[in-house]
Design a protein around this motif. Structure first.
Motif, PDB file in Angstrom:
ATOM      1  N   PHE A  38      -7.940   4.796  -9.471  1.00 30.55           N
ATOM      2  CA  PHE A  38      -7.846   5.907  -8.673  1.00 30.55           C
ATOM      3  C   PHE A  38      -8.383   6.430 -10.225  1.00 30.55           C
ATOM      4  CE2 PHE A  38      -4.501   5.397  -5.652  1.00 30.55           C
ATOM      5  CZ  PHE A  38      -4.852   5.986  -4.698  1.00 30.55           C
ATOM      6  N   GLY A  56       0.707  -1.109   0.251  1.00 34.76           N
ATOM      7  CA  GLY A  56      -0.037  -0.343   0.175  1.00 34.76           C
ATOM      8  C   GLY A  56       0.384   1.144   0.029  1.00 34.76           C
ATOM      9  N   ARG A  75       0.053   3.178  -3.300  1.00 33.63           N
ATOM     10  CA  ARG A  75      -1.066   3.757  -3.775  1.00 33.63           C
ATOM     11  C   ARG A  75      -1.051   5.039  -2.442  1.00 33.63           C
ATOM     12  NH1 ARG A  75      -5.508   1.607  -4.189  1.00 33.63           N
ATOM     13  NH2 ARG A  75      -5.047   0.265  -4.542  1.00 33.63           N
ATOM     14  N   ARG A  76      -0.479   4.869  -0.377  1.00 32.43           N
ATOM     15  CA  ARG A  76      -0.320   5.867   0.158  1.00 32.43           C
ATOM     16  C   ARG A  76       0.462   7.129  -0.325  1.00 32.43           C
ATOM     17  NH1 ARG A  76       0.383   5.014   5.756  1.00 32.43           N
ATOM     18  NH2 ARG A  76      -1.212   4.174   5.118  1.00 32.43           N
ATOM     19  N   GLN A  96      -2.087   8.816  -3.609  1.00 29.50           N
ATOM     20  CA  GLN A  96      -2.859   9.959  -2.935  1.00 29.50           C
ATOM     21  C   GLN A  96      -2.852  10.865  -2.544  1.00 29.50           C
ATOM     22  OE1 GLN A  96      -6.386   9.172  -2.479  1.00 29.50           O
ATOM     23  NE2 GLN A  96      -6.462  10.880  -2.289  1.00 29.50           N
ATOM     24  N   LEU A 120      -3.439  -0.233 -10.533  1.00 33.41           N
ATOM     25  CA  LEU A 120      -3.311   1.258  -8.761  1.00 33.41           C
ATOM     26  C   LEU A 120      -4.091   2.327 -10.067  1.00 33.41           C
ATOM     27  CD1 LEU A 120      -2.432   2.383  -6.748  1.00 33.41           C
ATOM     28  CD2 LEU A 120      -0.255   2.858  -7.354  1.00 33.41           C
TER      29      LEU A 120
END
Length: 172
Positions: free
Chosen positions: A147, A108, A111-112, A115, A143
């Motif tokens: 988003f 993750g 992803r973090r 974001q 991924l």
């Protein structure tokens, strides 16, 4: 009362923050590990002080304070470089580079980072964000689709080995 930013959920061992000069060696090592056509060290130096140059740094859960030192190769586990470019009179966000250390992939971190980069770009009043991704990089494409990025084009022979890049765009 203490508030916790979105990228620092309770129990998390990864903190996303703006990159600092002392992080560059760690970022460069991750870049070399992640890509067959890595950016040169000087490319990262040019993005210092840009709000979209972020690093993911590991924390030690056994101690409430951060134990990683800024720039510690063993503690910076990922990064993203994003900026704003003009396009036909508007501002367009551009995710230029993102990578996670091999031992931390699938946890993750990417992803973090993505974001947080999108949050930074949103504060810059961009209408959309683009990126280029290797056609063969299914993990990254999943991924990005998660988003809201959609494929908008192809850049033939974009990479040094002749592989095409897909251009993906997310509207805000």
């Amino acid at each position: 009362m203490t508030t916790v930013p979105a990228d620092e959920e309770a129990g998390s061992d990864v903190h996303v923050r703006e990159a600092e000069r002392a992080d560059l060696l760690a970022v460069f090592h991750i870049e070399q590990e992640a890509f067959p056509q890595p950016w040169p060290f000087s490319a990262f130096e040019r993005f210092l002080d840009e709000p979209g140059f972020l690093v993911a740094q590991v924390r030690d859960d056994a101690d409430s304070r951060e134990t990683a030192t800024v720039g510690d190769d063993g503690r910076v586990v990922g990064y993203v470089v994003a900026d704003v470019v003009p396009e036909h009179g508007d501002s367009l966000g551009h995710i230029k580079d993102i990578a996670v250390a091999e031992e931390c992939r699938g946890q993750g971190v990417g992803r973090r980072l993505l974001q947080r980069a999108l949050t930074v770009l949103a504060t810059e009043s961009v209408g959309s964000v683009k990126l280029e991704v290797r056609e063969s990089n299914d993990t990254a494409r999943r991924l990005y689709r998660g988003f809201g990025f959609e494929r908008r084009g192809r850049l033939p022979g974009y990479y040094s080995n002749g592989e095409d890049a897909l251009v993906m765009v997310r509207e805000f």
